[in-house]
Motif scaffolding. Sequence first.
Motif, PDB file in Angstrom:
ATOM      1  N   GLY A 147      95.178  12.247  -9.030  1.00  0.00           N
ATOM      2  CA  GLY A 147      94.369  10.908  -9.114  1.00  0.00           C
ATOM      3  C   GLY A 147      93.534  10.835 -10.319  1.00  0.00           C
ATOM      4  N   HIS A 148      93.278  11.764 -10.885  1.00  0.00           N
ATOM      5  CA  HIS A 148      92.332  11.771 -12.018  1.00  0.00           C
ATOM      6  C   HIS A 148      92.924  10.828 -13.075  1.00  0.00           C
ATOM      7  CE1 HIS A 148      89.087  13.152 -14.753  1.00  0.00           C
ATOM      8  NE2 HIS A 148      90.111  13.278 -15.804  1.00  0.00           N
ATOM      9  N   GLY A 149      94.197  10.847 -13.416  1.00  0.00           N
ATOM     10  CA  GLY A 149      94.579  10.485 -14.614  1.00  0.00           C
ATOM     11  C   GLY A 149      94.597  11.156 -15.812  1.00  0.00           C
ATOM     12  N   LEU A 150      95.593  10.679 -16.674  1.00  0.00           N
ATOM     13  CA  LEU A 150      95.491  11.210 -18.148  1.00  0.00           C
ATOM     14  C   LEU A 150      94.570  10.855 -19.104  1.00  0.00           C
ATOM     15  CD1 LEU A 150      97.481  13.050 -19.913  1.00  0.00           C
ATOM     16  CD2 LEU A 150      98.774  11.120 -20.324  1.00  0.00           C
ATOM     17  N   LYS A 151      93.570  11.733 -19.152  1.00  0.00           N
ATOM     18  CA  LYS A 151      92.345  11.363 -19.976  1.00  0.00           C
ATOM     19  C   LYS A 151      92.580  12.012 -21.294  1.00  0.00           C
ATOM     20  CE  LYS A 151      90.408   9.251 -16.558  1.00  0.00           C
ATOM     21  NZ  LYS A 151      90.305   7.805 -16.506  1.00  0.00           N
ATOM     22  N   ALA A 152      93.362  11.422 -22.267  1.00  0.00           N
ATOM     23  CA  ALA A 152      93.692  12.001 -23.609  1.00  0.00           C
ATOM     24  C   ALA A 152      93.958  10.656 -24.341  1.00  0.00           C
ATOM     25  CB  ALA A 152      94.956  12.723 -23.578  1.00  0.00           C
ATOM     26  N   GLY A 153      93.984  10.926 -25.736  1.00  0.00           N
ATOM     27  CA  GLY A 153      94.071   9.808 -26.788  1.00  0.00           C
ATOM     28  C   GLY A 153      94.715  10.457 -27.906  1.00  0.00           C
ATOM     29  N   GLY A 154      95.440   9.275 -28.369  1.00  0.00           N
ATOM     30  CA  GLY A 154      96.230   9.716 -29.863  1.00  0.00           C
ATOM     31  C   GLY A 154      97.544  10.211 -29.630  1.00  0.00           C
ATOM     32  N   ALA A 155      97.810  11.295 -30.456  1.00  0.00           N
ATOM     33  CA  ALA A 155      98.875  12.162 -30.453  1.00  0.00           C
ATOM     34  C   ALA A 155      98.955  12.767 -29.099  1.00  0.00           C
ATOM     35  CB  ALA A 155      99.258  12.792 -31.605  1.00  0.00           C
ATOM     36  N   VAL A 156      97.927  13.465 -28.602  1.00  0.00           N
ATOM     37  CA  VAL A 156      97.857  14.434 -27.377  1.00  0.00           C
ATOM     38  C   VAL A 156      98.507  13.692 -26.184  1.00  0.00           C
ATOM     39  CG1 VAL A 156      96.324  15.781 -26.220  1.00  0.00           C
ATOM     40  CG2 VAL A 156      95.863  15.444 -28.601  1.00  0.00           C
ATOM     41  N   ARG A 157      98.020  12.306 -26.214  1.00  0.00           N
ATOM     42  CA  ARG A 157      98.370  11.506 -24.882  1.00  0.00           C
ATOM     43  C   ARG A 157      99.865  11.264 -24.905  1.00  0.00           C
ATOM     44  NH1 ARG A 157      95.626   8.242 -21.530  1.00  0.00           N
ATOM     45  NH2 ARG A 157      97.001   6.681 -20.422  1.00  0.00           N
ATOM     46  N   VAL A 158     100.381  11.013 -26.100  1.00  0.00           N
ATOM     47  CA  VAL A 158     102.006  10.800 -26.171  1.00  0.00           C
ATOM     48  C   VAL A 158     102.693  11.891 -25.919  1.00  0.00           C
ATOM     49  CG1 VAL A 158     103.755  10.253 -27.682  1.00  0.00           C
ATOM     50  CG2 VAL A 158     101.630   9.022 -27.907  1.00  0.00           C
ATOM     51  N   VAL A 159     102.377  13.065 -26.052  1.00  0.00           N
ATOM     52  CA  VAL A 159     102.953  14.446 -26.107  1.00  0.00           C
ATOM     53  C   VAL A 159     102.890  14.846 -24.554  1.00  0.00           C
ATOM     54  CG1 VAL A 159     103.267  16.957 -26.332  1.00  0.00           C
ATOM     55  CG2 VAL A 159     102.750  15.327 -28.299  1.00  0.00           C
ATOM     56  N   LEU A 160     101.701  14.694 -24.145  1.00  0.00           N
ATOM     57  CA  LEU A 160     101.574  14.952 -22.632  1.00  0.00           C
ATOM     58  C   LEU A 160     102.294  14.073 -21.609  1.00  0.00           C
ATOM     59  CD1 LEU A 160      97.901  15.955 -22.516  1.00  0.00           C
ATOM     60  CD2 LEU A 160      99.666  17.447 -22.339  1.00  0.00           C
ATOM     61  N   SER A 161     102.043  12.714 -21.929  1.00  0.00           N
ATOM     62  CA  SER A 161     102.952  11.839 -21.246  1.00  0.00           C
ATOM     63  C   SER A 161     104.200  11.616 -20.948  1.00  0.00           C
ATOM     64  CB  SER A 161     102.422  10.370 -21.612  1.00  0.00           C
ATOM     65  OG  SER A 161     103.354   9.390 -20.971  1.00  0.00           O
ATOM     66  N   LEU A 162     105.047  11.939 -22.331  1.00  0.00           N
ATOM     67  CA  LEU A 162     106.238  12.477 -22.134  1.00  0.00           C
ATOM     68  C   LEU A 162     106.754  13.893 -21.615  1.00  0.00           C
ATOM     69  CD1 LEU A 162     107.624  10.739 -25.486  1.00  0.00           C
ATOM     70  CD2 LEU A 162     107.790   9.924 -23.280  1.00  0.00           C
ATOM     71  N   ALA A 163     105.609  14.775 -21.609  1.00  0.00           N
ATOM     72  CA  ALA A 163     106.180  15.939 -21.005  1.00  0.00           C
ATOM     73  C   ALA A 163     106.081  15.862 -19.319  1.00  0.00           C
ATOM     74  CB  ALA A 163     104.956  16.958 -21.329  1.00  0.00           C
ATOM     75  N   GLY A 164     105.309  14.687 -18.897  1.00  0.00           N
ATOM     76  CA  GLY A 164     105.392  14.673 -17.396  1.00  0.00           C
ATOM     77  C   GLY A 164     104.204  15.034 -16.630  1.00  0.00           C
ATOM     78  N   VAL A 165     103.016  15.161 -17.669  1.00  0.00           N
ATOM     79  CA  VAL A 165     101.691  15.439 -17.100  1.00  0.00           C
ATOM     80  C   VAL A 165     100.947  14.079 -16.866  1.00  0.00           C
ATOM     81  CG1 VAL A 165      99.482  16.622 -17.645  1.00  0.00           C
ATOM     82  CG2 VAL A 165     101.773  17.638 -18.456  1.00  0.00           C
ATOM     83  N   LYS A 166     100.310  14.349 -15.522  1.00  0.00           N
ATOM     84  CA  LYS A 166      99.746  12.901 -15.247  1.00  0.00           C
ATOM     85  C   LYS A 166      98.282  12.941 -14.901  1.00  0.00           C
ATOM     86  CE  LYS A 166     104.105  10.831 -13.392  1.00  0.00           C
ATOM     87  NZ  LYS A 166     104.834  11.788 -14.133  1.00  0.00           N
ATOM     88  N   ASP A 167      97.896  14.147 -14.582  1.00  0.00           N
ATOM     89  CA  ASP A 167      96.489  14.360 -14.417  1.00  0.00           C
ATOM     90  C   ASP A 167      95.876  15.626 -15.176  1.00  0.00           C
ATOM     91  OD1 ASP A 167      96.145  12.321 -12.197  1.00  0.00           O
ATOM     92  OD2 ASP A 167      97.336  13.622 -10.911  1.00  0.00           O
ATOM     93  N   VAL A 168      95.138  15.114 -16.453  1.00  0.00           N
ATOM     94  CA  VAL A 168      94.676  16.075 -17.092  1.00  0.00           C
ATOM     95  C   VAL A 168      93.658  15.768 -18.048  1.00  0.00           C
ATOM     96  CG1 VAL A 168      96.082  15.842 -18.973  1.00  0.00           C
ATOM     97  CG2 VAL A 168      95.579  18.110 -18.607  1.00  0.00           C
ATOM     98  N   THR A 169      92.853  16.598 -18.486  1.00  0.00           N
ATOM     99  CA  THR A 169      91.715  16.066 -19.498  1.00  0.00           C
ATOM    100  C   THR A 169      91.946  16.967 -20.782  1.00  0.00           C
ATOM    101  OG1 THR A 169      90.132  15.531 -17.653  1.00  0.00           O
ATOM    102  CG2 THR A 169      89.270  15.979 -19.887  1.00  0.00           C
TER     103      THR A 169
END
Length: 199
Positions: A147-169
């Motif tokens: 429930g924390h969410g994907l706390k990242a921005g820019g290119a890091v957010r795109v890579v983590l999102s397509l990798a399936g990571v949903k809760d990370v800082t």
Amino acid sequence: MNEQQLQPNQPAPASTALEAQQPTQDRGRGQRPFRGGGRRPGGQRGGRKDGERDAYKEKVLDLRRVTRVVAGGKRMRFRTTLVLGDEKGTVGLGVGKGVDVQTSIEKAKTAAKKNMMKIPLNGRTIPHEVHAKFSAAEVIIKPAVQGHGLKAGGAVRVVLSLAGVKDVTAKCLGRTPNKLTNAMATMEALKQLRARPTK
């Protein structure tokens, strides 16, 4: 007056009338007979099933013009950075160059498929904290609770999102705004992930 010439009120010969009624035969070179079109039997079109689609999602991370100096002057091309993933732990990064945008995207997609890697996931997050550096980019990724969410921005957010990571800082510690370099640093960090031993 020549006898073979037709009079104004004289009907045309039978052979001429028949030739006008008959359709002209296809005598051209390289022309193939018409085989019909539309959907093939079994719901297929072009040998591909209707429900069959690419399982990976793609995202163009960066698209820019690049030039190279040659003997005759400058040669302009397009460079595309593309991220490919299934949002289930598989992700890849590819770079492609071409004379037009579509060619560079297709090359980047092919390169991303060759560089796909599988990362271990702990539910919606990563198993442990990772830190990596690539060139001038530096990235740190920390796991988070559900429930924390994907706390990242820019290119890091795109890579983590397509990798399936949903809760990370995640945080970019480097000072470079280059999206390709930041994405490469993120991929290097994901390579360090190790699955938790089962008890």
